[in-house]
Design a protein around this motif. Structure first.
Motif, PDB file in Angstrom:
ATOM      1  N   ILE A 179       0.733  -1.322  -0.071  1.00 42.16           N
ATOM      2  CA  ILE A 179       0.001   0.010   0.130  1.00 42.16           C
ATOM      3  C   ILE A 179       0.779   1.186  -0.023  1.00 42.16           C
ATOM      4  N   THR A 180       0.804   2.187  -0.908  1.00 41.96           N
ATOM      5  CA  THR A 180       1.623   3.513  -0.845  1.00 41.96           C
ATOM      6  C   THR A 180       1.168   4.351   0.227  1.00 41.96           C
ATOM      7  N   SER A 181       2.261   5.145   0.574  1.00 36.12           N
ATOM      8  CA  SER A 181       2.078   6.007   1.551  1.00 36.12           C
ATOM      9  C   SER A 181       2.080   7.364   1.002  1.00 36.12           C
ATOM     10  N   VAL A 182       1.988   7.753  -0.316  1.00 35.45           N
ATOM     11  CA  VAL A 182       1.725   8.789  -0.830  1.00 35.45           C
ATOM     12  C   VAL A 182       0.503   9.009  -1.955  1.00 35.45           C
ATOM     13  N   GLY A 183       0.332  10.273  -2.166  1.00 38.40           N
ATOM     14  CA  GLY A 183      -0.943  10.469  -3.292  1.00 38.40           C
ATOM     15  C   GLY A 183      -0.473  10.196  -4.498  1.00 38.40           C
ATOM     16  N   ILE A 184      -1.178  10.154  -5.505  1.00 33.45           N
ATOM     17  CA  ILE A 184      -1.037   9.846  -6.908  1.00 33.45           C
ATOM     18  C   ILE A 184      -0.047  10.691  -7.654  1.00 33.45           C
ATOM     19  N   ASP A 185      -0.028  11.710  -7.214  1.00 30.69           N
ATOM     20  CA  ASP A 185       1.050  12.951  -7.906  1.00 30.69           C
ATOM     21  C   ASP A 185       2.286  12.304  -7.477  1.00 30.69           C
ATOM     22  N   ASP A 186       2.401  11.974  -6.160  1.00 28.92           N
ATOM     23  CA  ASP A 186       4.022  11.607  -5.790  1.00 28.92           C
ATOM     24  C   ASP A 186       4.196  10.272  -5.969  1.00 28.92           C
ATOM     25  N   LEU A 187       3.802   9.159  -6.821  1.00 29.49           N
ATOM     26  CA  LEU A 187       4.306   7.946  -6.960  1.00 29.49           C
ATOM     27  C   LEU A 187       5.245   8.168  -7.714  1.00 29.49           C
ATOM     28  N   THR A 188       6.151   7.201  -7.738  1.00 32.87           N
ATOM     29  CA  THR A 188       7.575   6.968  -8.560  1.00 32.87           C
ATOM     30  C   THR A 188       7.247   5.669  -9.525  1.00 32.87           C
ATOM     31  N   LEU A 189       7.253   6.025 -10.807  1.00 34.37           N
ATOM     32  CA  LEU A 189       6.991   4.684 -11.840  1.00 34.37           C
ATOM     33  C   LEU A 189       8.256   4.238 -12.311  1.00 34.37           C
TER      34      LEU A 189
END
Length: 327
Positions: free
Chosen positions: A25-35
């Motif tokens: 589960i990510t701990s950041v919002g969608i704008d801060d995801l690293t792809l």
């Protein structure tokens, strides 16, 4: 920022879209995801409000199993129609609704009130305006909702004619009889009818007295029971039932009060959680949990469906959508 929606997916109130990246589960919002190449993502709809989840599932259970029995070309229940509006797909066309109304026998205040409610969902207000006028020609104050129903319809559906004399008569009637004297069920209709006049101190006192009566009458289960009935020198004791709870729930929301709030909570139970306990596996609601009759299709079920649907709208709008009887 958080992910607010997905194409063709309606996200109900009380949930959020949870993003998992590579199984975590990510701990950041969608704008801060690293792809990065090879990453895998999973999106899950997760409820953060367990009560709203129960209400949402209860509404869907009723719609899946019972909706066609309440809204068809042959019969339209106004409670269920209002509960369905803007939440689910109404299973008949506007033409079907108009045809049903044109064939409906109408002679009493109750008849024209129900017809007005059903006509309120139509795009064309012609039938609605006619029914409101017909209702105004019959309206007079009296017990058991007779005073309240015209107030609800004329105010909620924006009657274009002057009915101020009736408003004065209605307020005077309740000042002389009181909402508490009307009882929990009929008093609830009175609260909804008077909810349009909360700026009047005398009206607000009537409403406050009724609300206090609800608080004093609420059972340890979180529910409400009907009043004792005297008939031919015999006392028939009131029982805890889904219909009375539903009317009280609608009344409280009409004056901006949360029926699941602290003021209407007993231990771990409130009016909403208790009403949910009256639903059966087929979506219908029982009237009395302690009798041998399974489900009350004609009385409690449509009222409970409307109460829960309106509660869902009330919470989803943060208290702005507080009464179902509006255009």
């Amino acid at each position: 920022s958080y992910l607010a929606g997905l194409r063709d997916v309606t996200v109900p109130y009380g949930v959020f879209i949870q993003i998992s990246e590579n199984g975590e589960i990510t701990s950041v919002g969608i704008d801060d995801l690293t792809l990065e190449d090879g990453d895998s993502f999973q999106l899950d709809i997760v409820w953060w409000d367990p009560l709203m989840q129960e209400v949402y599932e209860a509404l869907n259970l009723f719609v899946t199993n019972q909706l066609d029995n309440y809204i068809s070309t042959e019969y339209i229940d106004y409670n269920v129609l209002l509960g369905t509006k803007n939440l689910f797909i109404v299973p008949v066309s506007e033409t079907d609704i108009s045809n049903y109304l044109n064939n409906l026998e109408k002679s009493s205040i109750q008849d024209f009130f129900k017809a007005s409610v059903i006509a309120s969902v139509l795009s064309d207000d012609a039938l609605l305006n006619q029914y409101l006028l017909d209702l105004s020609n019959l309206m007079e104050t009296g017990p058991y909702g007779q005073t309240a129903l015209p107030l609800l319809a004329l105010n909620g559906y924006n009657a274009s004619f002057d009915y101020s004399n009736y408003v004065t008569d209605a307020i005077t009637y309740y000042e002389n009889h009181s909402l508490v004297q009307e009882g929990l069920d009929a008093g609830a209709l009175g609260v909804m009818g008077l909810s349009f006049y909360q700026d009047d101190p005398s009206v607000m006192q009537l409403i406050n007295d009724y609300v206090q009566y609800v608080k004093d009458s609420q059972l340890d289960t979180g529910g409400m029971k009907s009043e004792d009935v005297n008939w031919n020198e015999t006392v028939y004791p009131g029982v805890e039932n889904a219909a009375t709870m539903s009317q009280v729930i609608l009344a409280l929301m009409s004056v901006g009060l949360d029926p699941s709030g602290d003021d209407f909570t007993k231990g771990d139970h409130n009016l909403i959680t208790r009403l949910l306990e009256f639903q059966l596996d087929n979506g219908l609601f029982d009237w009395d949990l302690n009798d041998d009759i399974e489900g009350d299709a004609s009385f409690s079920s449509p009222q409970a469906f409307l109460a829960l649907a309106q509660f869902y709208r009330y919470k989803s709008s943060y208290g702005e959508d507080y009464i179902p009887f509006v255009k």
